[in-house]
Design a protein around this motif. Structure first.
Motif, PDB file in Angstrom:
ATOM      1  N   VAL A  65       0.871  -1.178   0.000  1.00  0.00           N
ATOM      2  CA  VAL A  65       0.000   0.000   0.000  1.00  0.00           C
ATOM      3  C   VAL A  65       0.905   1.224   0.000  1.00  0.00           C
ATOM      4  O   VAL A  65       1.669   1.444   0.940  1.00  0.00           O
ATOM      5  N   ARG A  66       0.833   2.013  -1.056  1.00  0.00           N
ATOM      6  CA  ARG A  66       1.695   3.178  -1.172  1.00  0.00           C
ATOM      7  C   ARG A  66       1.129   4.336  -0.364  1.00  0.00           C
ATOM      8  O   ARG A  66      -0.089   4.455  -0.187  1.00  0.00           O
ATOM      9  N   LEU A  67       2.013   5.182   0.103  1.00  0.00           N
ATOM     10  CA  LEU A  67       1.614   6.303   0.960  1.00  0.00           C
ATOM     11  C   LEU A  67       2.335   7.563   0.524  1.00  0.00           C
ATOM     12  O   LEU A  67       3.554   7.560   0.337  1.00  0.00           O
ATOM     13  N   THR A  68       1.582   8.656   0.360  1.00  0.00           N
ATOM     14  CA  THR A  68       2.175   9.959   0.088  1.00  0.00           C
ATOM     15  C   THR A  68       1.346  11.029   0.774  1.00  0.00           C
ATOM     16  O   THR A  68       0.335  10.745   1.414  1.00  0.00           O
ATOM     17  N   GLY A  69       1.771  12.280   0.639  1.00  0.00           N
ATOM     18  CA  GLY A  69       1.072  13.378   1.292  1.00  0.00           C
ATOM     19  C   GLY A  69       2.058  14.451   1.697  1.00  0.00           C
ATOM     20  O   GLY A  69       3.081  14.664   1.033  1.00  0.00           O
ATOM     21  N   LEU A  70       1.748  15.128   2.808  1.00  0.00           N
ATOM     22  CA  LEU A  70       2.587  16.211   3.307  1.00  0.00           C
ATOM     23  C   LEU A  70       3.279  15.771   4.587  1.00  0.00           C
ATOM     24  O   LEU A  70       2.624  15.400   5.559  1.00  0.00           O
ATOM     25  N   GLY A  71       4.598  15.800   4.588  1.00  0.00           N
ATOM     26  CA  GLY A  71       5.342  15.377   5.772  1.00  0.00           C
ATOM     27  C   GLY A  71       6.687  16.072   5.833  1.00  0.00           C
ATOM     28  O   GLY A  71       7.091  16.772   4.895  1.00  0.00           O
ATOM     29  N   THR A  72       7.386  15.890   6.935  1.00  0.00           N
ATOM     30  CA  THR A  72       8.709  16.479   7.079  1.00  0.00           C
ATOM     31  C   THR A  72       9.773  15.408   6.857  1.00  0.00           C
ATOM     32  O   THR A  72       9.572  14.237   7.204  1.00  0.00           O
ATOM     33  N   PRO A  73      10.917  15.790   6.306  1.00  0.00           N
ATOM     34  CA  PRO A  73      11.980  14.810   6.054  1.00  0.00           C
ATOM     35  C   PRO A  73      12.428  14.072   7.315  1.00  0.00           C
ATOM     36  O   PRO A  73      12.648  12.858   7.276  1.00  0.00           O
ATOM     37  N   ASP A  74      12.553  14.778   8.421  1.00  0.00           N
ATOM     38  CA  ASP A  74      13.008  14.117   9.648  1.00  0.00           C
ATOM     39  C   ASP A  74      12.009  13.084  10.145  1.00  0.00           C
ATOM     40  O   ASP A  74      12.385  12.045  10.693  1.00  0.00           O
ATOM     41  N   ASP A  75      10.719  13.350   9.962  1.00  0.00           N
ATOM     42  CA  ASP A  75       9.685  12.404  10.392  1.00  0.00           C
ATOM     43  C   ASP A  75       9.647  11.155   9.519  1.00  0.00           C
ATOM     44  O   ASP A  75       9.378  10.053  10.009  1.00  0.00           O
ATOM     45  N   LEU A  76       9.875  11.332   8.236  1.00  0.00           N
ATOM     46  CA  LEU A  76       9.621  10.242   7.290  1.00  0.00           C
ATOM     47  C   LEU A  76      10.881   9.599   6.723  1.00  0.00           C
ATOM     48  O   LEU A  76      10.790   8.649   5.943  1.00  0.00           O
ATOM     49  N   ARG A  77      12.050  10.068   7.133  1.00  0.00           N
ATOM     50  CA  ARG A  77      13.297   9.543   6.580  1.00  0.00           C
ATOM     51  C   ARG A  77      13.385   8.019   6.703  1.00  0.00           C
ATOM     52  O   ARG A  77      13.680   7.311   5.747  1.00  0.00           O
ATOM     53  N   VAL A 115       7.446   4.477   2.214  1.00  0.00           N
ATOM     54  CA  VAL A 115       7.075   5.693   1.470  1.00  0.00           C
ATOM     55  C   VAL A 115       8.045   5.876   0.316  1.00  0.00           C
ATOM     56  O   VAL A 115       9.270   5.848   0.516  1.00  0.00           O
ATOM     57  N   ASP A 116       7.512   6.072  -0.893  1.00  0.00           N
ATOM     58  CA  ASP A 116       8.364   6.333  -2.055  1.00  0.00           C
ATOM     59  C   ASP A 116       8.722   7.812  -2.161  1.00  0.00           C
ATOM     60  O   ASP A 116       9.880   8.176  -2.361  1.00  0.00           O
ATOM     61  N   ALA A 117       7.709   8.669  -2.082  1.00  0.00           N
ATOM     62  CA  ALA A 117       7.920  10.105  -2.227  1.00  0.00           C
ATOM     63  C   ALA A 117       6.772  10.844  -1.564  1.00  0.00           C
ATOM     64  O   ALA A 117       5.635  10.369  -1.535  1.00  0.00           O
ATOM     65  N   PHE A 118       7.071  12.018  -1.039  1.00  0.00           N
ATOM     66  CA  PHE A 118       6.071  12.885  -0.426  1.00  0.00           C
ATOM     67  C   PHE A 118       6.524  14.315  -0.641  1.00  0.00           C
ATOM     68  O   PHE A 118       7.580  14.563  -1.238  1.00  0.00           O
ATOM     69  N   GLU A 119       5.749  15.278  -0.173  1.00  0.00           N
ATOM     70  CA  GLU A 119       6.129  16.661  -0.416  1.00  0.00           C
ATOM     71  C   GLU A 119       5.829  17.574   0.765  1.00  0.00           C
ATOM     72  O   GLU A 119       5.078  17.210   1.679  1.00  0.00           O
ATOM     73  N   LEU A 120       6.439  18.727   0.749  1.00  0.00           N
ATOM     74  CA  LEU A 120       6.216  19.777   1.755  1.00  0.00           C
ATOM     75  C   LEU A 120       7.028  20.994   1.319  1.00  0.00           C
ATOM     76  O   LEU A 120       7.650  21.004   0.263  1.00  0.00           O
ATOM     77  N   TRP A 121       7.000  22.019   2.139  1.00  0.00           N
ATOM     78  CA  TRP A 121       7.802  23.218   1.957  1.00  0.00           C
ATOM     79  C   TRP A 121       8.729  23.288   3.164  1.00  0.00           C
ATOM     80  O   TRP A 121       8.603  22.510   4.102  1.00  0.00           O
ATOM     81  N   ASP A 122       9.648  24.224   3.165  1.00  0.00           N
ATOM     82  CA  ASP A 122      10.556  24.392   4.298  1.00  0.00           C
ATOM     83  C   ASP A 122       9.909  25.342   5.308  1.00  0.00           C
ATOM     84  O   ASP A 122       9.770  26.541   5.036  1.00  0.00           O
TER      85      ASP A 122
END
Length: 354
Positions: free
Chosen positions: A266-278, A286-293
């Motif tokens: 089951v793939r998962l994406t959305g909005l997250g922080t690099p430190d949380d999802l590393r 998780v393959d890829a997700f996005e956010l801003w700084d």
């Protein structure tokens, strides 16, 4: 809402989880009125005032996301010769608490307030009173109605966020299969706007084999989000992917999937922080997700507040100002866009630390 048991270990771990950015973005909140602006005309050549006090009011203090944004704002204000002051509720749902903090900052006669609004309308009266008292009001991360502030610093366009999350997930599942959305609060303006764009994106013929089967709400609570993920997989065992446009939700969903038989399936994406999802990127959850700084968001909110207090801008569409070496143009309804979201994956995630 679904409920289910989780182990004591999971509850304890999730209690420490990051609470969401839960922000609003450009186009999230519309109002029949134009953006509120101060009397007079902007003077882009006016000197930058020093010795100002800018009150930052996040949705929740001691939230890692807002702590990072606050540090960005504090650093910027230090460079500009002004003072950073943070106040705020300890709960991400304490709207009345935010109102009381706006009133306190008004009584303290700060020069500007930068606020991430928990509710698009609840703060209006208090913010208008602050503006009546000569205080400049900037919203960041989560907006209120345009008539209740001078400018809104948007982390990214709402349409960009909604559509790109669908594109990310669709690519990961080969444009075929059932998907679900794990959102924050059911009343969250930003979440609902993003979801609206997700649904509109799914109308494109290229998604004809992608089916959105359910939207659930974790209320920006780690344990509830964990349980909702668990419930989704119980209800839809053939689910192919989940979009969670909230940092709390995506982290909780990743934690559940990582320890289950669904990891990698089951793939998962959305909005997250690099430190949380590393760790979840590196273990294949998780393959890829996005956010801003968020630090850059706080920086721009602080610089916008100082520009307003200095008379360099008023918040009118078309005005320009420089912030940290970048020239920004104010858009419709007083919106200032930080830029497009950044996509994080295994190739670049170690380059980011927030």
């Amino acid at each position: 809402m679904r409920t289910s048991r989780v182990t004591l270990l999971s509850v304890t771990s999730l209690a420490l989880a990051l609470t969401a950015c839960g922000g609003t973005t450009k186009s999230d909140v519309k109002d029949d009125n134009a953006a509120a602006v101060s009397a007079g005309t902007a003077d882009p050549n006016a000197a930058t005032r020093r010795g100002l006090t800018v009150g930052f009011l996040p949705k929740q203090v001691n939230n890692p996301y807002f702590t990072t944004a606050g540090k960005g704002g504090e650093k910027a204000l230090g460079e500009l010769g002004s003072t950073y002051r943070e106040v705020g509720p300890s709960s991400a749902t304490d709207t009345s608490g935010q109102v009381s903090y706006v009133n306190t900052l008004t009584q303290q006669r700060v020069n500007a307030i930068a606020v991430s609004a928990q509710d698009p309308g609840a703060l209006c009266t208090a913010l208008k009173q602050a503006m009546t008292n000569g205080i400049k009001v900037v919203t960041y991360d989560s907006d209120t109605s345009p008539g209740c502030r001078n400018a809104f610093v948007s982390q990214a366009g709402a349409e960009d966020l909604g559509r790109t999350e669908v594109r990310l997930l669709a690519g990961q599942i080969g444009y075929k299969g059932k998907i679900a959305i794990l959102s924050a609060a059911q009343t969250a303006t930003n979440q609902n706007t993003w979801i609206g764009y997700m649904k509109d994106e799914l109308k494109d013929p290229r998604y004809k084999d992608v089916q959105l089967v359910e939207t659930v709400y974790g209320n920006d609570d780690a344990q509830q989000s964990f349980q909702q993920t668990q419930g989704l997989l119980r209800e839809h065992p053939d689910l192919k992917g989940i979009i969670s446009p909230t940092t709390v939700g995506i982290k909780a969903a990743a934690q559940y999937l990582s320890g289950s038989r669904y990891r990698g399936k089951v793939r998962l994406t959305g909005l997250g922080t690099p430190d949380d999802l590393r760790r979840y990127v590196k273990n294949g959850t998780v393959d890829a997700f996005e956010l801003w700084d968020p630090a850059k968001l706080g920086d721009l909110a602080a610089r916008t507040a100082v520009a307003l207090a200095s008379g360099q801008i008023t918040g009118k569409e078309g005005e320009t100002f420089k912030a940290g070496g970048t020239t920004y143009t104010i858009g419709e309804d007083g919106v200032i866009s930080l830029g497009k979201p950044t996509v994080f994956d295994a190739k670049n995630i170690d380059h980011f630390h927030f």
